[in-house]
Enzyme design. Structure first.
Site, PDB file in Angstrom:
ATOM      1  N   ASP A 110       0.879   2.932  10.362  1.00 17.83           N
ATOM      2  CA  ASP A 110       1.837   3.655   9.511  1.00 17.83           C
ATOM      3  C   ASP A 110       1.980   5.120   9.943  1.00 17.83           C
ATOM      4  O   ASP A 110       3.018   5.748   9.750  1.00 17.83           O
ATOM      5  CB  ASP A 110       1.399   3.644   8.037  1.00 17.83           C
ATOM      6  CG  ASP A 110       0.794   2.342   7.559  1.00 17.83           C
ATOM      7  OD1 ASP A 110       0.183   1.637   8.386  1.00 17.83           O
ATOM      8  OD2 ASP A 110       0.889   2.048   6.366  1.00 17.83           O
ATOM      9  N   ASP A 168      -0.149  11.362   5.056  1.00 20.77           N
ATOM     10  CA  ASP A 168       1.149  10.949   4.496  1.00 20.77           C
ATOM     11  C   ASP A 168       2.181  12.063   4.325  1.00 20.77           C
ATOM     12  O   ASP A 168       3.314  11.801   3.916  1.00 20.77           O
ATOM     13  CB  ASP A 168       0.947  10.252   3.150  1.00 20.77           C
ATOM     14  CG  ASP A 168       0.356   8.862   3.318  1.00 20.77           C
ATOM     15  OD1 ASP A 168       0.746   8.176   4.283  1.00 20.77           O
ATOM     16  OD2 ASP A 168      -0.487   8.473   2.501  1.00 20.77           O
TER      17      ASP A 168
HETATM   18  N1  GLY Z   1       1.794   3.377   4.170  1.00 21.21           N
HETATM   19  C1  GLY Z   1       1.392   2.475   3.200  1.00 21.21           C
HETATM   20  C2  GLY Z   1       2.150   1.202   3.164  1.00 21.21           C
HETATM   21  O1  GLY Z   1       2.946   0.882   4.012  1.00 21.21           O
HETATM   22  O2  GLY Z   1       1.909   0.466   2.222  1.00 21.21           O
END
Ligand code: GLY
Length: 401
Positions: free
Chosen positions: A173, A115
């Protein structure tokens, strides 16, 4: 000189054709950004009194829920303040953005999940873009180095999470983290970051997508034989469904990677995803998606404004890369989404919604976490979409005069 101006006019009209607008786009963006500045300035006043914390959402009593710098969403509030500084040019907004950005600086060394791209690029990336301060370049490159430690040369992808549930999990993601890498190459001249980003995008394109252009949320790769072991969901309805925010991350990721590399395959992938979304029978009239495209309880299912905001921002950018017909289709859809988000159905009245901008997002339905609430990332991508529309409309105004 006249010939140069004339050719620029022709080029810009080819890139930015004259689209219809539901109502005056500049007025819409002006009103939405001005109201957003009011909301987030008030949110800033609250959070600046709570050391080391950043705003995330509100609880069922309407009270502010905060996070620390380690949370994956920590970069969005600083990033939102940067967009509002870009809009307003106000020194106090810049000061607020800088203060919030500094709260997450330590994350440049984070290597325990993927992240870091969300965290550092939305905050320091925007800080660099708007101030040109070289100090921020170092943070981008350090963070890119941290992210690169999670790349497997054998598999060609960056590992999303370290846990025992999956062999080598990569979620869609993760495409969003790649801009940190392409920017780090531009800053440092070290092409290793760029090649990791391209490898991740290529491998994701191979394994994450279904024939119809929708994507699986999670692919667990096989560290012994190569390829993948299983394809699952984590936040979607079920393994074979199309989780709305996942489709949004994929779309945004390939639009961004096309911008960064100019590889035709990424543009083709982005168009395929955009068409999947645009033509889906379950995309509602106002174009803000249900939290998963395959939810059974339509029309009563909850919408996800955050997915709508990410899609809108990506579609607006995509419309600047495609041919005229697709540009009109994608720009119109992006604007329809923004129009809906800027309406009272989604945008909170001044002083309401805990001073967040948008209502009605869904973070994690299966765990009943942050369901039908404001979320800092919905606000961030909404502001980005408004800013992108504004730039397109401003160019059109100049050249249509
Ligand atoms: N990356 C986590 C979400 O989109 O909830």
């Amino acid at each position: 000189m006249i010939i140069r101006l004339l050719s620029l006019f022709i080029i810009l009209n080819l890139i930015v054709p004259a689209y219809p607008c539901n109502r005056d786009c500049m007025q819409l963006t002006e009103e939405a950004l001005s109201q957003s500045a009011y909301q987030l300035s008030n949110l800033y006043n609250q959070i600046s009194l709570i050391p080391d914390r950043l705003p995330y959402t509100i609880n069922e009593k309407g009270k502010l829920v905060t996070i620390n710098a380690k949370n994956w969403t920590s970069g969005f509030f600083p990033g939102s303040l940067w967009y509002l500084y870009e809009y307003s040019g106000k020194e106090e907004m810049k000061k607020a953005a800088l203060e919030m950005t500094e709260r997450i600086r330590e994350q440049e060394h984070m290597t325990t999940n993927h992240d870091i791209g969300f965290m550092i690029f939305c905050s320091f990336g925007n800080a660099l873009r708007l101030t040109g301060n070289k100090e921020f370049e170092k943070v981008i490159v350090t963070a890119a180095r941290s992210l690169s430690t999670r790349f497997s040369k054998q598999l060609g992808v960056i590992k999303s999470w370290d846990n025992d549930n999956w062999q080598y999990p990569v979620i869609i993601d993760n495409m969003m983290n790649l801009e940190l890498l392409t920017q780090a190459t531009k800053i440092s001249g070290d092409s290793v970051f760029y090649h990791i980003a391209v490898s991740h995008a290529d491998t994701t394109m191979k394994y994450h997508f279904r024939a119809d252009g929708s994507s699986y949320h999670l692919v667990s790769y096989d560290t012994i034989n190569g390829g993948y072991v299983e394809r699952k969901t984590y936040q979607g309805l079920h393994d074979e469904s199309a989780w709305a925010r996942g489709q949004a991350w994929g779309l945004y990721g390939y639009v961004m990677m096309y911008r960064e590399t100019k590889k035709q395959a990424y543009l083709d992938q982005a168009i395929k995803i955009a068409n999947y979304i645009a033509d889906h029978k379950n995309l509602p009239e106002d174009k803000i998606p249900y939290w998963d495209f395959n939810v059974p309880d339509i029309p009563n299912a909850l919408r996800d404004a955050s997915a709508g905001a990410v899609m809108a921002s990506a579609l607006v950018e995509l419309s600047t890369f495609t041919n005229n017909k697709l540009s009109v289709k994608f720009y119109s859809l992006g604007k329809q989404m923004v129009n809906a988000l800027a309406s009272p159905a989604y945008m909170a009245k001044k002083g309401e919604n805990g001073y967040f901008i948008l209502k009605h997002s869904v973070a994690f339905m299966a765990k009943n976490r942050e369901v039908n609430v404001p979320l800092n990332y919905a606000d961030y991508y909404f502001l980005e979409a408004l800013t992108r529309i504004r730039k397109i409309e401003a160019k059109k105004r100049v050249f249509n005069q």
